[in-house]
Scaffold this motif. Sequence first.
Motif, mmCIF file in Angstrom:
data_model
loop_
_atom_site.group_PDB
_atom_site.id
_atom_site.type_symbol
_atom_site.label_atom_id
_atom_site.label_comp_id
_atom_site.label_asym_id
_atom_site.label_seq_id
_atom_site.Cartn_x
_atom_site.Cartn_y
_atom_site.Cartn_z
ATOM 1 N N LYS A 54 -11.285 -35.040 16.274
ATOM 2 C CA LYS A 54 -11.926 -35.232 14.967
ATOM 3 C C LYS A 54 -12.801 -36.483 14.879
ATOM 4 N N TRP A 55 -13.094 -37.117 16.026
ATOM 5 C CA TRP A 55 -14.006 -38.264 16.044
ATOM 6 C C TRP A 55 -15.322 -37.825 16.673
ATOM 7 N N LEU A 56 -16.411 -38.508 16.317
ATOM 8 C CA LEU A 56 -17.732 -38.241 16.890
ATOM 9 C C LEU A 56 -18.109 -39.349 17.863
ATOM 10 N N LEU A 57 -18.699 -38.959 18.971
ATOM 11 C CA LEU A 57 -19.138 -39.919 19.982
ATOM 12 C C LEU A 57 -20.608 -40.248 19.790
ATOM 13 N N GLN A 58 -20.922 -41.541 19.800
ATOM 14 C CA GLN A 58 -22.311 -42.020 19.810
ATOM 15 C C GLN A 58 -22.371 -43.274 20.649
ATOM 16 N N GLY A 59 -23.091 -43.207 21.761
ATOM 17 C CA GLY A 59 -23.143 -44.349 22.659
ATOM 18 C C GLY A 59 -21.770 -44.646 23.236
ATOM 19 N N ASP A 60 -21.306 -45.882 23.061
ATOM 20 C CA ASP A 60 -19.993 -46.290 23.567
ATOM 21 C C ASP A 60 -18.913 -46.225 22.487
ATOM 22 N N ASP A 61 -19.247 -45.735 21.312
ATOM 23 C CA ASP A 61 -18.341 -45.800 20.169
ATOM 24 C C ASP A 61 -17.930 -44.422 19.660
ATOM 25 N N CYS A 62 -16.768 -44.397 19.002
ATOM 26 C CA CYS A 62 -16.251 -43.196 18.346
ATOM 27 C C CYS A 62 -16.211 -43.446 16.836
ATOM 28 N N TYR A 63 -16.616 -42.440 16.058
ATOM 29 C CA TYR A 63 -16.693 -42.561 14.602
ATOM 30 C C TYR A 63 -15.822 -41.508 13.938
ATOM 31 N N TYR A 64 -15.088 -41.953 12.914
ATOM 32 C CA TYR A 64 -14.211 -41.052 12.163
ATOM 33 C C TYR A 64 -14.629 -41.056 10.696
ATOM 34 N N TYR A 65 -14.890 -39.881 10.146
ATOM 35 C CA TYR A 65 -15.253 -39.721 8.740
ATOM 36 C C TYR A 65 -14.083 -39.061 8.013
ATOM 37 N N SER A 66 -13.534 -39.736 7.022
ATOM 38 C CA SER A 66 -12.362 -39.208 6.335
ATOM 39 C C SER A 66 -12.732 -37.994 5.492
ATOM 40 N N ASP A 67 -11.739 -37.158 5.233
ATOM 41 C CA ASP A 67 -11.944 -35.952 4.436
ATOM 42 C C ASP A 67 -11.245 -36.022 3.084
ATOM 43 N N VAL A 68 -10.650 -37.165 2.767
ATOM 44 C CA VAL A 68 -9.940 -37.304 1.488
ATOM 45 C C VAL A 68 -10.553 -38.461 0.705
ATOM 46 N N THR A 69 -10.255 -38.542 -0.589
ATOM 47 C CA THR A 69 -10.859 -39.574 -1.448
ATOM 48 C C THR A 69 -9.776 -40.332 -2.199
#
Length: 213
Positions: A93-108
């Motif tokens: 559930k994380w996205l790869l960009q360059g050397d980093d991983c990104y997580y976008y939450s689905d709750v508020t």
Amino acid sequence: MEQVIYCKVKVKKNHGLPPKIDSAEEDGLTSLYADIRTGASQCPLPVDDQVPVYHHIDNEKCRSLDRHLLNLHQELCLNKTDGSLGCHLCPLKWLLQGDDCYYYSDVTSRTWNQSQAHCRMMGADLLGIKDQEQQEFIKRTLKQRGEETYWIGLYRDGDDWRWVDGEHFNSSLFQIETQSSGRCISMITGSGYYQRDCESVNKWICVKKAVRI
């Protein structure tokens, strides 16, 4: 830079040695067993842009780690055109960009502090935006998620703005819209960056370094 999502890897424990690969699902995301990091920390680091090679080391754990990393590399790494051999992987559930991983939450349902605590539980921090390329990547991915508000890792520290890693904010990168007396910063899809009360609840974005194999 191309965004890549890798498949899910199923592994099992191997009695203190690096894990055995059980199977891989082509349509999933990446999940890597933490023992890879543990094993790698006990062995010499590879040269940049090379697959870790430990077979010349007189250490069975390192040689075993080498074999499993090579197997993972063969299963998961795409063919690369730049001549490099290694690749970077992110958790499920994380996205790869360059050397980093990104997580976008689905709750508020989290405040700024709760969001940062959740990121830390996953070995990450709230998003820090340090250059234009990174900012453009975030904007592109947010456009695909509709209009939402996300906490990022920027907060008021005295008279200055500071990222959660301690680095001072570079105001030439983007402007903060002052709309309240809040001390935490949120990012609104397609809009900009706004001061908010840190106790208000929003979605959030985490970032951490990718696993390199």
